[in-house]
Write a protein that holds these residues in place. Structure first.
Motif, PDB file in Angstrom:
ATOM      1  N   SER A  19       0.629 -11.967  -7.566  1.00 20.11           N
ATOM      2  CA  SER A  19       1.298 -10.988  -6.711  1.00 20.11           C
ATOM      3  C   SER A  19       1.921  -9.848  -7.498  1.00 20.11           C
ATOM      4  O   SER A  19       2.227  -8.794  -6.935  1.00 20.11           O
ATOM      5  CB  SER A  19       2.392 -11.680  -5.891  1.00 20.11           C
ATOM      6  N   SER A  20       2.127 -10.033  -8.800  1.00 26.35           N
ATOM      7  CA  SER A  20       2.773  -8.981  -9.598  1.00 26.35           C
ATOM      8  C   SER A  20       1.932  -7.716  -9.669  1.00 26.35           C
ATOM      9  O   SER A  20       2.456  -6.643  -9.989  1.00 26.35           O
ATOM     10  CB  SER A  20       3.058  -9.499 -11.011  1.00 26.35           C
ATOM     11  N   THR A  51      -2.120 -16.166   0.096  1.00 29.72           N
ATOM     12  CA  THR A  51      -2.446 -15.803  -1.289  1.00 29.72           C
ATOM     13  C   THR A  51      -3.919 -15.456  -1.416  1.00 29.72           C
ATOM     14  O   THR A  51      -4.287 -14.439  -2.033  1.00 29.72           O
ATOM     15  CB  THR A  51      -2.093 -16.958  -2.248  1.00 29.72           C
ATOM     16  N   TYR A  52      -4.778 -16.278  -0.825  1.00 32.81           N
ATOM     17  CA  TYR A  52      -6.212 -16.004  -0.905  1.00 32.81           C
ATOM     18  C   TYR A  52      -6.594 -14.762  -0.092  1.00 32.81           C
ATOM     19  O   TYR A  52      -7.498 -14.021  -0.471  1.00 32.81           O
ATOM     20  CB  TYR A  52      -7.010 -17.223  -0.429  1.00 32.81           C
ATOM     21  N   VAL A  53      -5.902 -14.535   1.035  1.00 35.07           N
ATOM     22  CA  VAL A  53      -6.154 -13.309   1.809  1.00 35.07           C
ATOM     23  C   VAL A  53      -5.785 -12.084   0.989  1.00 35.07           C
ATOM     24  O   VAL A  53      -6.510 -11.078   0.967  1.00 35.07           O
ATOM     25  CB  VAL A  53      -5.366 -13.338   3.137  1.00 35.07           C
ATOM     26  N   PHE A  54      -4.663 -12.153   0.274  1.00 34.73           N
ATOM     27  CA  PHE A  54      -4.240 -11.039  -0.576  1.00 34.73           C
ATOM     28  C   PHE A  54      -5.253 -10.781  -1.684  1.00 34.73           C
ATOM     29  O   PHE A  54      -5.662  -9.626  -1.919  1.00 34.73           O
ATOM     30  CB  PHE A  54      -2.870 -11.355  -1.173  1.00 34.73           C
ATOM     31  N   VAL A  55      -5.671 -11.839  -2.375  1.00 33.99           N
ATOM     32  CA  VAL A  55      -6.644 -11.676  -3.465  1.00 33.99           C
ATOM     33  C   VAL A  55      -7.948 -11.094  -2.932  1.00 33.99           C
ATOM     34  O   VAL A  55      -8.515 -10.147  -3.509  1.00 33.99           O
ATOM     35  CB  VAL A  55      -6.897 -13.028  -4.168  1.00 33.99           C
ATOM     36  N   ILE A  94     -11.750  -6.593  -2.145  1.00 38.91           N
ATOM     37  CA  ILE A  94     -12.513  -5.756  -1.202  1.00 38.91           C
ATOM     38  C   ILE A  94     -12.131  -4.292  -1.375  1.00 38.91           C
ATOM     39  O   ILE A  94     -12.992  -3.398  -1.355  1.00 38.91           O
ATOM     40  CB  ILE A  94     -12.269  -6.228   0.245  1.00 38.91           C
ATOM     41  N   MET A  95     -10.840  -4.020  -1.552  1.00 33.32           N
ATOM     42  CA  MET A  95     -10.376  -2.646  -1.750  1.00 33.32           C
ATOM     43  C   MET A  95     -10.981  -2.040  -3.023  1.00 33.32           C
ATOM     44  O   MET A  95     -11.436  -0.884  -3.017  1.00 33.32           O
ATOM     45  CB  MET A  95      -8.847  -2.623  -1.832  1.00 33.32           C
ATOM     46  N   ALA A 148       0.024  -6.454   5.205  1.00 29.29           N
ATOM     47  CA  ALA A 148       0.728  -7.662   5.634  1.00 29.29           C
ATOM     48  C   ALA A 148       0.621  -8.762   4.583  1.00 29.29           C
ATOM     49  O   ALA A 148       1.608  -9.448   4.272  1.00 29.29           O
ATOM     50  CB  ALA A 148       0.160  -8.141   6.971  1.00 29.29           C
ATOM     51  N   ALA A 149      -0.584  -8.937   4.020  1.00 31.34           N
ATOM     52  CA  ALA A 149      -0.781  -9.970   3.001  1.00 31.34           C
ATOM     53  C   ALA A 149       0.032  -9.671   1.750  1.00 31.34           C
ATOM     54  O   ALA A 149       0.563 -10.580   1.106  1.00 31.34           O
ATOM     55  CB  ALA A 149      -2.263 -10.084   2.648  1.00 31.34           C
ATOM     56  N   THR A 150       0.146  -8.383   1.400  1.00 34.17           N
ATOM     57  CA  THR A 150       0.924  -8.009   0.215  1.00 34.17           C
ATOM     58  C   THR A 150       2.390  -8.351   0.399  1.00 34.17           C
ATOM     59  O   THR A 150       3.020  -8.947  -0.491  1.00 34.17           O
ATOM     60  CB  THR A 150       0.783  -6.502  -0.071  1.00 34.17           C
TER      61      THR A 150
END
Length: 683
Positions: A42-43, A177-181, A186-187, A333-335
């Motif tokens: 997350s950092s 966490t996996y959604v964020f990664v 994807i971005m 939202a995930a971030t």
């Protein structure tokens, strides 16, 4: 009271687990990754922004150095990950940096590492929660207006989730966490496709702004110092790496192999995301400033205090996906959520380290025991309390808190790697197998380079962050070090004092005689029970003791004693100041002075009540007496309970609750009797 507290406790943290269920709480790699690596993963949401914020001091032109800073952070990340892979194989017991330093460099070095890690874990929670609140506040004004309150509330929520157990909390944290990664990857991929393949021009919302350089035209030493400060800020991406080495016992077997694999996955993911966001930030012309109200310019004029500076990852996502798009909202939202969950790295590292330190007698022993859900509950609560205090003191301001960050982690990095070099040196002296020696030489080289690099970074961090708040982290380390040293001295002193001697001394030999005293206020059932119980002990002398507080009551007691013909002698102690405790203490001490080799046994009748408020009406004198007698050598205190009707009623209510069945829980209709019961019925 236990019933009243047990119900909400079970609702909040779930039913208690048996000790033999501990193996079921161990983590597979897919759960261990979000549990132990959510902090470094997350950092990437704030580390790139910290780099650009520092470089903005010299203006937009200094942004050209950001790719080189990213390369330096990547090299450092790979070095640390490779070094810690050696750690988890060599020390799989979960001590991590503390065990490595303690074993190879001595107790003081180990305690220094432990102090640094404990401070860093507390800061991890404070920084992650504060950063997440700020990200969430950009969308919800209420959160910004009550930032500290919201941050503390989220700390409480995370604490409850972790009290439910490591595996259960890991399942809750894995999805975001996996959604964020996935969202970040994807971005990055879509940004590369749009920019390289499709040739689109992507612009961040701040692309048209310019930056007023606070210190323009930097060169020489000043520029080097600025770059080093930017690099030290970017090193925030490495916080939490050590948590995996501390948490090896929480992995499924083979523990070391699974921990090493998780480390490699974490390093690869974090590096790719960090570099990708830095690259897209440069491509989309993101602009960041430490003081955006005055330093960000639009058409040559400051944008003013009404402007809210969004994080780098948010600006890049807006440029790549488009503002308000589905993927933009999902990533935003995930971030925000993963920043809250990043604190979970500390929630798993701090209690494990606290348990090991408690086992080594550097922290209270209560931190070594597992709670109802087989988690180290006391350590979790201690971490939450310390982080909440820090958040309150700093007003949940991540910009101020982050200046305290990463000092502790690089202290532990450096001492741990030096310890690993000594570990390999010690084993190379005795190892004769050429293949094993080659592996040891390779591992030693990795750890030696890691020690040099992390030590260099530690110097940079101290030089660039000391005056910006790093001194607070160092002060916290000193406080932890001194406190833990004092705790260890206390435990060692107690252990020496109570250790059994090879030859019996006066403290363990059988007393010459035992004098028994029964405390009496009136002749009633509790008194008679205490007298009868004391008679069973067959002591050398037995007497009843009362205090003359009221002459009429004392006279009535003597008359009742004589009328009943109680054989135990009654001694009445004078109390001119109407005290109860002091005359008894003085009398007991006088017996001890007359015969130091004798023991005195004091029996105190006590009431057992059934309601919490009844405790306020009974047993106060008994509590004071027991507290005073506890510090009198050679005195044993025995409570003789008498159960009042209210306590029996409480037992009856508890029995009824145990036998109560919910509607529909009992099956209707005839129930077939077992054959043995039928035979007994016929007889």
């Amino acid at each position: 009271m236990s019933k009243l507290t047990d119900v909400p406790k079970r609702i909040l943290i779930g039913r208690a687990l048996r000790s033999d269920k501990l193996g079921e709480t161990l983590l597979p790699k897919r759960i261990a990754l979000p549990v132990f690596a959510s902090d470094p993963l997350s950092s990437v949401a704030y580390a790139p922004g910290e780099v650009l914020l520092v470089l903005s001091i010299a203006g937009v032109s200094a942004y050209s150095f950001s790719p080189w800073i990213a390369v330096a952070v990547v090299v450092l990340m790979f070095t640390v990950v490779a070094s810690y892979r050696q750690n988890v194989h060599a020390y799989p017991s979960g001590g991590g940096d503390y065990e490595v330093a303690n074993t190879n460099l001595g107790p003081k070095a180990g305690l220094t590492v432990a102090s640094a890690l404990l401070v860093d874990y507390v800061l991890t929670v404070a920084v992650s929660i504060s950063s997440g609140v700020e990200n969430l506040g950009s969308a919800i004004p209420f959160v910004v207006e009550h930032k500290t309150l919201c941050a503390v509330a989220i700390i409480v929520l995370l604490t409850l989730m972790n009290l439910r157990g490591v595996k259960e909390s890991g399942k809750l944290f894995a999805i975001p966490t996996y959604v964020f990664v996935a969202g970040v990857f994807i971005m990055i991929a879509w940004g590369v496709i749009r920019g390289v393949v499709m040739g689109d021009t992507m612009k961040a919302p701040t692309a048209d702004y310019t930056i007023h350089a606070e210190q323009g035209g930097l060169a020489g030493f000043a520029l080097i110092f600025l770059l080093l400060r930017a690099f030290s800020s970017g090193c925030a991406a490495l916080t939490g790496v050590e948590a995996i080495s501390n948490g090896v016992p929480a992995f499924r077997k083979p523990k070391s192999k699974n921990a090493a694999t998780t480390l490699a996955l974490m390093g690869g993911l974090a590096v790719t995301m960090f570099c990708g966001i830095i690259g897209l930030a440069m491509a989309t012309n993101v602009r960041m400033a430490e003081n955006p109200a005055t330093d960000l310019l639009l058409h040559g004029k400051p944008i003013g205090s009404g402007y809210t500076q969004n994080p780098v990852i948010s600006q890049v996502a807006e440029a790549v996906f488009g503002k308000g798009s589905f993927l933009f909202i999902i990533l935003a939202a995930a971030t925000a959520l993963v920043l809250f969950l990043a604190a979970n790295t500390a929630y798993n590292g701090f209690p494990l380290l606290g348990s090991i330190l408690a086992q080594d007698r550097y922290l209270p022993r209560q931190l070594h025991t597992r709670g109802d859900r087989l988690a180290f509950s006391n350590g979790i609560v201690l971490l939450a309390g310390a982080a909440a205090i820090l958040v309150y003191l700093y007003g949940a301001d991540s910009t101020r808190l982050i200046q305290l960050y990463i000092v502790g982690v690089f202290v532990s990095f450096t001492l741990s790697q030096i310890g690993m070099v000594r570990h390999w040196n010690r084993h190379l002296i005795t190892e004769k197998d050429p293949a094993k020696r080659r592996r040891m030489h390779r591992s030693r080289a990795i750890n030696a380079f890691g020690a040099f690099f992390t030590g260099l970074v530690l110097v940079v961090v101290l030089l660039t962050k000391f005056t910006h708040g790093a001194w607070v982290a160092l002060l916290g380390m000193v406080i932890f070090f001194v406190t833990m040293s004092a705790i260890r001295r206390h435990y060692d002193r107690v252990a020496d004092e109570i250790a059994a001697e090879d030859t019996p001394d006066d403290d363990v030999v059988r007393p010459s005689r035992v004098h028994s005293l029964v405390l009496v206020s009136k002749v009633h059932k509790p008194t008679l029970r205490a007298l009868n119980y004391a008679k069973l002990m067959r002591s050398d002398s037995l007497e009843a003791v009362s205090v003359d507080v009221d002459q009429a009551d004392t006279r009535a007691l003597r008359e009742e004693w004589e009328r009943r013909g109680i054989e135990v002698p009654l001694k009445v102690l004078a109390s001119p100041y109407r005290e109860i405790t002091r005359p008894i203490i003085d009398y007991v001490k006088s017996l001890r002075r007359q015969s130091p080799r004798d023991a005195v046994s004091v029996y105190i009748p006590e009431y057992v009540v059934g309601h919490w408020y009844e405790h306020l009406l009974h047993n106060q004198s008994a509590l004071r007496l027991k507290g005073r007698l506890l510090f009198t050598p050679g005195v044993m205190v025995t409570s003789v309970p008498w159960q009042l009707d209210s306590s029996e009623a409480a037992k009856l209510r508890a029995r009824k609750r145990a036998e109560w069945n919910a509607p529909g829980a009992v099956r209707r209709g005839p129930v077939a009797q077992p054959k043995k019961e039928k035979a007994a019925t016929k007889k």
